[in-house]
Design an enzyme around this catalytic site. Structure first.
Site, PDB file in Angstrom:
ATOM      1  CB  SER A 120     -50.545 -32.296 -46.265  1.00  9.16           C
ATOM      2  OG  SER A 120     -51.535 -32.143 -45.280  1.00  9.16           O
ATOM      3  CG  HIS A 148     -47.377 -34.207 -43.543  1.00 11.26           C
ATOM      4  ND1 HIS A 148     -46.233 -34.183 -42.774  1.00 11.26           N
ATOM      5  CD2 HIS A 148     -48.199 -33.270 -43.021  1.00 11.26           C
ATOM      6  CE1 HIS A 148     -46.358 -33.260 -41.836  1.00 11.26           C
ATOM      7  NE2 HIS A 148     -47.555 -32.690 -41.955  1.00 11.26           N
ATOM      8  CG  ASP A 160     -51.228 -32.272 -41.323  1.00 11.45           C
ATOM      9  OD1 ASP A 160     -50.152 -32.080 -40.727  1.00 11.45           O
ATOM     10  OD2 ASP A 160     -51.413 -31.975 -42.514  1.00 11.45           O
ATOM     11  CG  MET A 190     -54.802 -30.693 -36.823  1.00  6.94           C
ATOM     12  SD  MET A 190     -55.424 -29.282 -37.745  1.00  6.94           S
ATOM     13  CE  MET A 190     -54.308 -29.308 -39.162  1.00  6.94           C
ATOM     14  CG  HIS A 219     -47.452 -32.407 -38.153  1.00  3.65           C
ATOM     15  ND1 HIS A 219     -47.752 -31.322 -38.960  1.00  3.65           N
ATOM     16  CD2 HIS A 219     -46.982 -31.896 -36.986  1.00  3.65           C
ATOM     17  CE1 HIS A 219     -47.489 -30.201 -38.293  1.00  3.65           C
ATOM     18  NE2 HIS A 219     -47.029 -30.518 -37.101  1.00  3.65           N
ATOM     19  CG  MET A 252     -50.093 -29.945 -35.542  1.00  4.96           C
ATOM     20  SD  MET A 252     -50.784 -29.381 -37.100  1.00  4.96           S
ATOM     21  CE  MET A 252     -51.050 -30.957 -37.905  1.00  4.96           C
ATOM     22  CG  MET A 268     -45.083 -26.108 -37.900  1.00  2.11           C
ATOM     23  SD  MET A 268     -45.906 -27.299 -38.952  1.00  2.11           S
ATOM     24  CE  MET A 268     -47.252 -26.348 -39.646  1.00  2.11           C
ATOM     25  CG  ASP A 317     -46.445 -29.025 -42.604  1.00  2.00           C
ATOM     26  OD1 ASP A 317     -47.138 -28.757 -43.593  1.00  2.00           O
ATOM     27  OD2 ASP A 317     -46.877 -29.630 -41.599  1.00  2.00           O
TER      28      ASP A 317
HETATM   29  C1  DX5 Z   1     -51.007 -27.309 -41.178  1.00  2.00           C
HETATM   30  C2  DX5 Z   1     -50.570 -28.708 -41.520  1.00  2.00           C
HETATM   31  C3  DX5 Z   1     -49.995 -28.839 -42.883  1.00  2.00           C
HETATM   32  C4  DX5 Z   1     -50.932 -28.496 -44.000  1.00  2.00           C
HETATM   33  C5  DX5 Z   1     -50.142 -28.191 -45.231  1.00  2.00           C
HETATM   34  O1  DX5 Z   1     -51.375 -27.256 -39.840  1.00  2.00           O
HETATM   35  O2  DX5 Z   1     -49.592 -29.156 -40.605  1.00  2.00           O
HETATM   36  O3  DX5 Z   1     -49.418 -30.121 -43.069  1.00  2.00           O
HETATM   37  O4  DX5 Z   1     -51.853 -29.522 -44.268  1.00  2.00           O
HETATM   38  O5  DX5 Z   1     -51.029 -27.783 -46.207  1.00  2.00           O
HETATM   39  P1  DX5 Z   1     -50.648 -26.697 -47.303  1.00  2.00           P
HETATM   40  O6  DX5 Z   1     -49.553 -27.295 -48.148  1.00  2.00           O
HETATM   41  O7  DX5 Z   1     -51.923 -26.498 -48.035  1.00  2.00           O
HETATM   42  O8  DX5 Z   1     -50.160 -25.458 -46.582  1.00  2.00           O
HETATM   43 ZN    ZN Z   2     -48.449 -30.991 -41.092  1.00  2.00          ZN
END
Ligand code: DX5
Ligand code: ZN
Length: 224
Positions: free
Chosen positions: A7, A32, A34, A36, A64, A66, A135, A173
């Site tokens: 990630s 990955h 992320d 947001m 991903h 969000m 998740m 994740d």
């Molecule tokens: C959380 C993200 C994850 C996160 C995982 O909202 O979707 O992908 O970055 O990080 P770790 O492995 O540190 O929990």
């Molecule tokens: Zn993620």
């Protein structure tokens, strides 16, 4: 064999390119990414511009999303080179349509479930899915501890996919380290997202090798 998805959130963001190269050299399978929006989750991270730059690296990008309105972002991220686009079951009312839109753009379509979301929502969407993302933390931040109650959900979804003959990947994740990832794989996960534990490891290659060793123990038939 398990796929490992670092990630990017946990990378040293001053040197994103080098961090992606480092993960590829350590044996990672996909990046990955992320996204947001500060609304679906409290944090804001990366947009499609950074995705485009990341996609020029050696790893396929697993985006991903969000975000509250994922349907407005599919085209952006597809054009930015994402290979997998995952939306949230809790975001937006037209999941079937948005998943179809992802495939129409030539990407693999994924659906993510928050810790409090039941797998029932997958029932009528299975044919539309190339990936299910469970998740194991509440989304929004890296570096959280895995919520153990989510492990049963991985097993439940594994059984659901197998029963339906679905070839969708089962990605997990949140809070993965070498110990918790083994628990995730034991329940049927075949893609492990790892952020803080992987980027923070002294030896990223050894971390990934340890996940692969756990996978081989759980799947001795693949050693033959
Ligand atoms: C959380 C993200 C994850 C996160 C995982 O909202 O979707 O992908 O970055 O990080 P770790 O492995 O540190 O929990
Ligand atoms: Zn993620």
């Amino acid at each position: 064999m398990v796929k490992v998805a670092p990630s990017l959130l946990a990378a040293d963001l001053r040197v994103i390119g080098a961090e992606i190269e480092r993960m590829a050299a350590a044996g990672a399978d996909q990046l990955h990414f992320d996204v947001m929006d500060g609304s679906f989750v409290p944090n804001i991270t990366f947009g499609s511009g950074i995705c485009k730059a990341a996609a020029r690296g050696p790893l396929p990008v697993d985006a991903h999303l969000m975000v509250e309105h994922p349907e407005t972002q599919v085209e952006n991220f597809a054009q930015a080179g994402a290979k997998i686009i995952t939306i949230h079951a809790e975001a937006g009312g037209h999941l079937h349509r948005t998943l179809a839109l992802i495939r129409e753009h030539g990407c693999l379509a994924g659906l993510a479930l928050n810790p409090g979301t039941s797998p029932d929502c997958l029932r009528y969407l299975l044919p539309s899915l190339d990936l299910v993302l469970v998740m194991t933390v509440n989304p929004g931040f890296g570096g959280q501890k895995m919520i153990p109650e989510c492990l049963d959900k991985i097993a439940e979804i594994r059984a659901m996919l197998d029963r339906a003959g679905s070839k969708a990947m089962l990605e997990v994740d949140g809070g993965a380290n070498t110990v918790t990832a083994a628990e995730m794989m034991r329940r049927g996960a075949d893609v492990i997202v790892a952020g803080s534990a992987l980027f923070g490891a002294d030896d990223a290659k050894a971390f990934i090798s340890s996940l692969r060793a756990s996978w081989r123990q759980l799947h001795p038939e693949e050693n033959a």
